[in-house]
Write a protein that holds these residues in place. Sequence first.
Motif, mmCIF file in Angstrom:
data_model
loop_
_atom_site.group_PDB
_atom_site.id
_atom_site.type_symbol
_atom_site.label_atom_id
_atom_site.label_comp_id
_atom_site.label_asym_id
_atom_site.label_seq_id
_atom_site.Cartn_x
_atom_site.Cartn_y
_atom_site.Cartn_z
ATOM 1 N N LEU A 19 0.833 -1.206 0.000
ATOM 2 C CA LEU A 19 0.000 0.000 0.000
ATOM 3 C C LEU A 19 0.868 1.256 0.000
ATOM 4 N N ALA A 20 1.887 1.273 0.841
ATOM 5 C CA ALA A 20 2.774 2.434 0.934
ATOM 6 C C ALA A 20 3.570 2.620 -0.356
ATOM 7 N N ALA A 21 4.043 1.529 -0.952
ATOM 8 C CA ALA A 21 4.815 1.627 -2.199
ATOM 9 C C ALA A 21 3.968 2.246 -3.309
ATOM 10 N N ARG A 22 2.723 1.842 -3.389
ATOM 11 C CA ARG A 22 1.830 2.434 -4.406
ATOM 12 C C ARG A 22 1.663 3.931 -4.171
ATOM 13 N N GLU A 23 1.414 4.303 -2.926
ATOM 14 C CA GLU A 23 1.158 5.702 -2.590
ATOM 15 C C GLU A 23 2.403 6.573 -2.775
ATOM 16 N N LEU A 24 3.559 6.031 -2.434
ATOM 17 C CA LEU A 24 4.801 6.796 -2.491
ATOM 18 C C LEU A 24 5.561 6.640 -3.809
ATOM 19 N N GLN A 99 13.607 3.736 10.085
ATOM 20 C CA GLN A 99 13.421 2.376 10.574
ATOM 21 C C GLN A 99 12.038 2.283 11.198
ATOM 22 N N ILE A 100 11.223 1.398 10.636
ATOM 23 C CA ILE A 100 9.840 1.281 11.078
ATOM 24 C C ILE A 100 9.560 -0.166 11.469
ATOM 25 N N GLU A 101 9.182 -0.339 12.728
ATOM 26 C CA GLU A 101 8.839 -1.668 13.228
ATOM 27 C C GLU A 101 7.322 -1.800 13.290
ATOM 28 N N LEU A 102 6.825 -2.909 12.789
ATOM 29 C CA LEU A 102 5.401 -3.230 12.887
ATOM 30 C C LEU A 102 5.235 -4.302 13.947
ATOM 31 N N ILE A 103 4.250 -4.103 14.806
ATOM 32 C CA ILE A 103 3.927 -5.087 15.827
ATOM 33 C C ILE A 103 2.425 -5.349 15.780
ATOM 34 N N CYS A 104 2.013 -6.425 16.397
ATOM 35 C CA CYS A 104 0.585 -6.704 16.596
ATOM 36 C C CYS A 104 0.441 -7.073 18.068
ATOM 37 N N SER A 105 -0.047 -6.111 18.853
ATOM 38 C CA SER A 105 -0.100 -6.288 20.309
ATOM 39 C C SER A 105 -1.195 -7.249 20.767
ATOM 40 N N ASP A 106 -2.115 -7.581 19.890
ATOM 41 C CA ASP A 106 -3.190 -8.513 20.224
ATOM 42 C C ASP A 106 -2.757 -9.915 19.787
ATOM 43 N N CYS A 107 -2.350 -10.730 20.750
ATOM 44 C CA CYS A 107 -1.817 -12.061 20.457
ATOM 45 C C CYS A 107 -2.821 -12.936 19.693
ATOM 46 N N ASP A 108 -4.083 -12.875 20.065
ATOM 47 C CA ASP A 108 -5.095 -13.685 19.384
ATOM 48 C C ASP A 108 -5.260 -13.248 17.930
ATOM 49 N N VAL A 162 3.107 6.268 5.451
ATOM 50 C CA VAL A 162 3.256 7.230 4.358
ATOM 51 C C VAL A 162 3.390 8.650 4.903
ATOM 52 N N SER A 163 2.559 9.015 5.844
ATOM 53 C CA SER A 163 2.630 10.358 6.433
ATOM 54 C C SER A 163 3.976 10.587 7.109
ATOM 55 N N PHE A 164 4.432 9.599 7.850
ATOM 56 C CA PHE A 164 5.719 9.705 8.532
ATOM 57 C C PHE A 164 6.854 9.901 7.528
ATOM 58 N N VAL A 165 6.862 9.094 6.480
ATOM 59 C CA VAL A 165 7.924 9.181 5.465
ATOM 60 C C VAL A 165 7.869 10.531 4.749
ATOM 61 N N ARG A 166 6.689 10.976 4.386
ATOM 62 C CA ARG A 166 6.575 12.284 3.722
ATOM 63 C C ARG A 166 7.077 13.418 4.616
ATOM 64 N N GLU A 167 6.781 13.344 5.897
ATOM 65 C CA GLU A 167 7.283 14.363 6.837
ATOM 66 C C GLU A 167 8.804 14.328 6.901
ATOM 67 N N ARG A 168 9.369 13.139 6.940
ATOM 68 C CA ARG A 168 10.837 13.012 6.983
ATOM 69 C C ARG A 168 11.472 13.545 5.704
ATOM 70 N N ILE A 169 10.884 13.205 4.576
ATOM 71 C CA ILE A 169 11.426 13.670 3.294
ATOM 72 C C ILE A 169 11.381 15.204 3.232
ATOM 73 N N ALA A 170 10.332 15.787 3.749
ATOM 74 C CA ALA A 170 10.185 17.251 3.726
ATOM 75 C C ALA A 170 11.248 17.955 4.566
ATOM 76 N N THR A 171 11.835 17.250 5.530
ATOM 77 C CA THR A 171 12.839 17.878 6.392
ATOM 78 C C THR A 171 14.271 17.661 5.892
ATOM 79 N N ILE A 172 14.406 16.935 4.815
ATOM 80 C CA ILE A 172 15.758 16.641 4.300
ATOM 81 C C ILE A 172 16.259 17.804 3.456
#
Length: 172
Positions: A19-24, A99-108, A162-172
């Motif tokens: 999804l992010a690759a398509r958007e970015l 560096q972006i870590e994905l977690i799923c806090s709901d074990c079930d 996507v929002s996070f990456v765009r914000e980072r790119i804008a500050t470079i």
Amino acid sequence: MLIILGGLPGVGKTSIARLAARELGAIHLRIDTIEQAIIDCGVVPSDEMGPVGYVVANRIATDNLRLGHLVIGDAVNPIEVSRAEWREAARMADKPFVQIELICSDCDQHRHRVETRKSDIDNLKLPDWQKVCDREYHSWAEADLVIDTALQTLDASADMLVSFVRERIATI
């Protein structure tokens, strides 16, 4: 920029990366695809893969970063050394990284995802829940962003990335 994406199997990495690759307009490098291609060619047996897939992905990432592409590295990245190699790929291209870590806090919910997902890569055997639980995995001390996929939809998680990456790119 290199987006270093990681997390245990079944947290939604590939779905969010797509999804992010398509958007970015980013290049999506998926370790599962690379490693399965190496296995299918008979180069390395699956139980002896070691760092081979990661090394290949890092080199492809560097090439594409040098061309000015945004790249998403989609892998479990279970230990610091695998994350460091992605960072080195960005440094070799003289490009920034996040560096972006994905977690799923709901074990079930996480278990349900692992047990019900289907592979879209020919011959790829997905890990079962026990293998996911037994896998060596160290949390990311240096993550720039942690997204908990149990708290929202995959689309919302991708939007956060996507929002996070765009914000980072804008500050470079």
